[in-house]
Design an enzyme around this catalytic site. Sequence first.
Site, short mmCIF file in Angstrom:
data_model
loop_
_atom_site.label_atom_id
_atom_site.label_comp_id
_atom_site.label_asym_id
_atom_site.label_seq_id
_atom_site.Cartn_x
_atom_site.Cartn_y
_atom_site.Cartn_z
N GLU A 109 30.94 -8.07 53.35
CA GLU A 109 30.36 -9.16 52.56
C GLU A 109 28.89 -9.39 52.93
OE1 GLU A 109 32.07 -9.79 50.13
OE2 GLU A 109 34.03 -9.14 50.87
N GLU A 159 33.01 -14.28 40.62
CA GLU A 159 32.96 -12.87 40.24
C GLU A 159 34.32 -12.47 39.66
OE1 GLU A 159 31.32 -8.61 41.85
OE2 GLU A 159 32.34 -9.86 43.28
N GLY A 168 40.13 -10.39 49.22
CA GLY A 168 39.96 -10.56 50.65
C GLY A 168 38.84 -11.54 50.97
N GLU A 174 29.93 -2.27 45.23
CA GLU A 174 31.14 -2.14 46.04
C GLU A 174 31.20 -0.82 46.81
OE1 GLU A 174 32.52 -4.65 46.73
OE2 GLU A 174 32.26 -6.04 45.07
N GLU A 209 31.28 -12.50 48.33
CA GLU A 209 29.96 -12.51 48.95
C GLU A 209 28.97 -13.55 48.42
OE1 GLU A 209 31.18 -10.10 46.89
OE2 GLU A 209 29.62 -9.23 45.63
#
Length: 864
Positions: free
Chosen positions: A315, A137, A278, A337, A281
Amino acid sequence: MQKTKKIKKSVRLAPHIKPKRYTLTLKPDLENFTFIGKEIIDINLDKDTITITLHSKDIDIGSAQVVQGKSGEYASKITYDEKAETAIFTFKKKIKKGNAKLEIAFKGIISESLRGFYRSRYEINGETKHLATTQFEATDARRAFPCFDEPAHKAIFDVSLIIPGSHTAISNTMPTSVKEHEGAYKVIEFASTPRMSTYLLAFIIGEFEYVEGWTKQKSGSAPAPVQIRVFTTKGKKHQAKFALDVAIKSIEFYNEYFDIPYPLPVLDLIAIPDFESGAMENWGAVTFRESALLVDNEKSSLSNKQWVAIVVAHELAHQWFGNLVTMEWWTDLWLNEGFASYMEYLCTDYIFPEWKVWGLYLSEKFAIALRLDALANSHPIEIHVNHPNEINEIFDSISYAKGSAIIRQLAGFLGHDTFRDGLRHYLKKHSYKNTKTVDLWDSFEKVSGKNVRQLMQNWTGKTGYPIVSIDTHKKGSKITQERFFSSRISSKNNKEKTLWQIPIQYESFNGKEKDNLHMLMTKKSSPLIGTSIGKVNIGESSFMRVRYDKITLTRLKIEIEKGQMSVHDRLGIIRDLFAMAEGGYISATDALDFSLSYKNETEYIIWSEIATGVNKIYNLIREENFENLYKKYSLSLFNPMAHMLGFKAKTGENNSQVFLRNLVLSQAAHYGDKEIIREAQKIFTDRKNNPIKSDIRSVVYGIVAKNGGEKEWKLFKELYESESLHEEKDRYGRALTLFKQGKLLSKTLSYALSKNVRSQDTPSMVSGVWQNSYGRDLTWKFIKNNWKIILKDYGHGGHFLSRLLAPLGSHTDKKDAIDAKKFFAKNSAPGSERTLEQSYERIYSNDAWVKADKMKIKKWLSNL
Ligand code: BES
Ligand code: ZN
C-alpha cells in the site's frame, strides 16, 4: 488490444467538463446510518452546455445549482441513469464555456455493503459499536457524493466532517480546524489534498486509539520527517507496533528509492473490522482489514507477520505508484497493482533480508500467474474495460501477479540501477498526472537506450506466456518457443501464434567449463551456444516455462540429487514438470518420478511446490482403486521430514524451517500418518496447560478438524465466536471447513452465510469447504440452492462472487462443467463471467487428464 466478449455500452463521462476542486461537507448519523452532504465543485467547461452529467449511485440529490460570476441557476430537471451510475442535471439556460461552480445538496445511506460510505460493527466489553468508513476504489466514490468518478479527473479536495464530539475523524490530510457544532457535534475541516483521483479519497469516523512514530530525516537534507500513526479500535493499539515499524521503514525506503519524498506531513494506517479486500491505499489514510495490519506478540504467526509487512509495503508503494502517478483509465490498472506487487517484495526484502521473501515470491505470486495465464480464458494485462463490473473483474492475478512477474523480468533485463532510474524518471515526469503503459516504457527507453516498447508489447498486449523447448545435439543446440497451456484441449484448439521477446539466461557448457550466457530470443527458434546446456531461465527470472530434452534433464537431476543447484532453479524444474504433466506435454508419471530426486530437499518453497503437484494429482485419482498406493507414495515423500522436524520448534530456526514444519506435518497427516495425527490431537487437548505456539496453530487445528467430529466442530465454532484477534479467528474459521463429515460441512456452509460470520469472511469459508474434497459436491449443491441469497448479499459488484466461485475449477468430471454451464445460463453471476469460463476450462482439462494418465499412474505406483 483485446476487447471483452460482450462489449457493453461505454459509460465514460463526456470530456468537456473538468472538475478542479471539491469543497465537500458531510454529516454522518451513526445511529440511523444515514448522511447528509453538500458540495461545491469548481468545474471548467470547454464549451457551452445545457446539461451536466456526473457519477452518482444510490444518492438522493436534493438540488443542483450552477453559479457563474454572480448569477446562479438551479437545474430544472435532475434525472438518473442507473446503468451508467450517473445523475444528469438539465438547465433552462446555457452554461457558458469557462469556469463555474456546481453546488449540490444530497443525502445517502451508510450501508453495510463494504463499499462507498459504509459502516463496520464491533464489540467492546459486550457493547456493540459502529464506525463509518469509505472504500472508493474502483468506482464507489459515487456512492458517497456526486462526482466525476474517473481516475483521470484529478482534483483537489477540501473535506469537512460534522461528527459527534466524542468521535475521531481521519481523512487524507490533517485537520486545520475543529469547531463546536450544534447538538454536541463538532465540525472538522481538513487541509486541502494534493491533486488526486476520486478513488483515493477517504474518511473514517469512529472511536480510535493509535500509536505513532516518525521517519528519520537524513542528515542535512530533505525529506522532512513524516509522522506515521497506526489506528485501531479501542483496546488494540498494542497490536499496531509491528505495522508502525514496517511503515516507517517502508517510507524511508521509498523516499530514497524513488528519489521523491512522500509529499504529505502525515501518514495514517487504520485497521477496520469489516473490510472487503486486504487493504486500500487511500492517499495518507490507508485502510486495512485487521488481520493485514495487527500483530499480537503471543498469538500471531510468523506467516501472518510477513503478510502484514507485505501488505503495508504494497500500500505504501502505491503512495507513489498509483497516487502520485495514476493510470489514465482502468485498462492500465496493472500499472498500479503489478508494480505495487513487485515493490512489496523489494521493500520487504530490504527491511527483512533474513526472510528471503523473493523465494516466497516465486512460490506464491509467480506461481499464481503461471497457473492462471496458462488458460485460454486468461486475458491480456492491458484489457479494454467499461462497466464497473468489468473493472472489478480485472483486479485479478493477471494484473497483480503476472504484472509483477513481467516487471521483475524487465528489472532483471535492464539491470536494477537502470530500472530504478527509469522509475524515477517516470514518477518525476508524470507527478500529479495520469499515464498509460507506454509512458512507463518510454522512461525506461530514455534511461537504457533499449527498445523497451517492442520488448514488452506482447507481454502486456497478449494473453499467455511461452514454454521454450531445448533440443541438444552434437552438432549444436536450439531453443524453440510456443505458448504454454495447462489444458491439453486448449492447446489443441489454439490457433494464435504469438512470439514473445524473451530475455533468457542459461548455463552453457564448453567441454567441462560452465558459463552463464544471456540472450534475447525474438524468433520462433534460435541456436544456443555450447557443447551442452544446463539450467535455462537461471533464477526463474523470466516469465516462462522450460521443457528439456532427456539428456539435459538427466544431467539436471543429478545436480539436484547432489545438492548442486540453487534453490530458485530447483524450484523451477519441478514446477514446470508438474505443469507439463497437467498440460499433456509429458506423462504425470514423469513428474512423479522426478519428484523422488528431491528426497534430501530442505527448503520450504520447494516442498510446497512438490506438495501442490502431488495434491493436484491426488485430486484426480482420489476415488480410484489405487488411492492407497498413491497415499503410500506421498507419505514416503513427506514422512521423513515431518518426523525429523516434529511439532516442536528449535531455537534459531529460519522461516523456511518454520513454514516447512507446518507443511510437511499437514501433508503427512493428510495422507494418513497416525502418529502425527495423534500428536496434534494431544497438543490441542493440552492447550490450556500448554498454550500452542502460534506458528503451529494452523496445522494443529487443521489436523484436529480433519480427524474430528461433532464435538470438535462445536468447539471450533465457539472459539471462532469468542475470539477477538482476527488472525486467530481466521484459523478457527478455516478449521470449520476441513472436517470430513458431510453433515458437519453442510453446517459450516449455512454458518458461513449467518450473521455470526462477517460478510468479508464468507467467501473464504464457503470456498474452503468447496476445496475440501469431502465437501466438493455438497458445496456446489449448496451454492445452487442458495444462489438467490448469495446474489442478494454478495452480488453487488466487487470480488466476492469470483472468489466464491473459483473452486469450481477443481472438479474433475466434465458433467459438472455441463451442469454449471446450464445453471449459469439461467442465473447471472455479475463480475464473475471470466472466472466461470476459467473454471469450465479447468474441469474439462482435469477430465481429459485423468483419462489420459490414470492407468499409467497406477502402473507406476505398483512398480514403486
Ligand atoms: N488497491 C487495492 C485494494 C483494492 C482491491 C481496491 C480491489 C479495490 C478493489 C490494494 O492496493 C491491494 O491491492 N490490496 C491487496 C493487498 C496486496 C498485498 C496484494 C488486497 O487487498 O488483496
Ligand atoms: Zn494494490
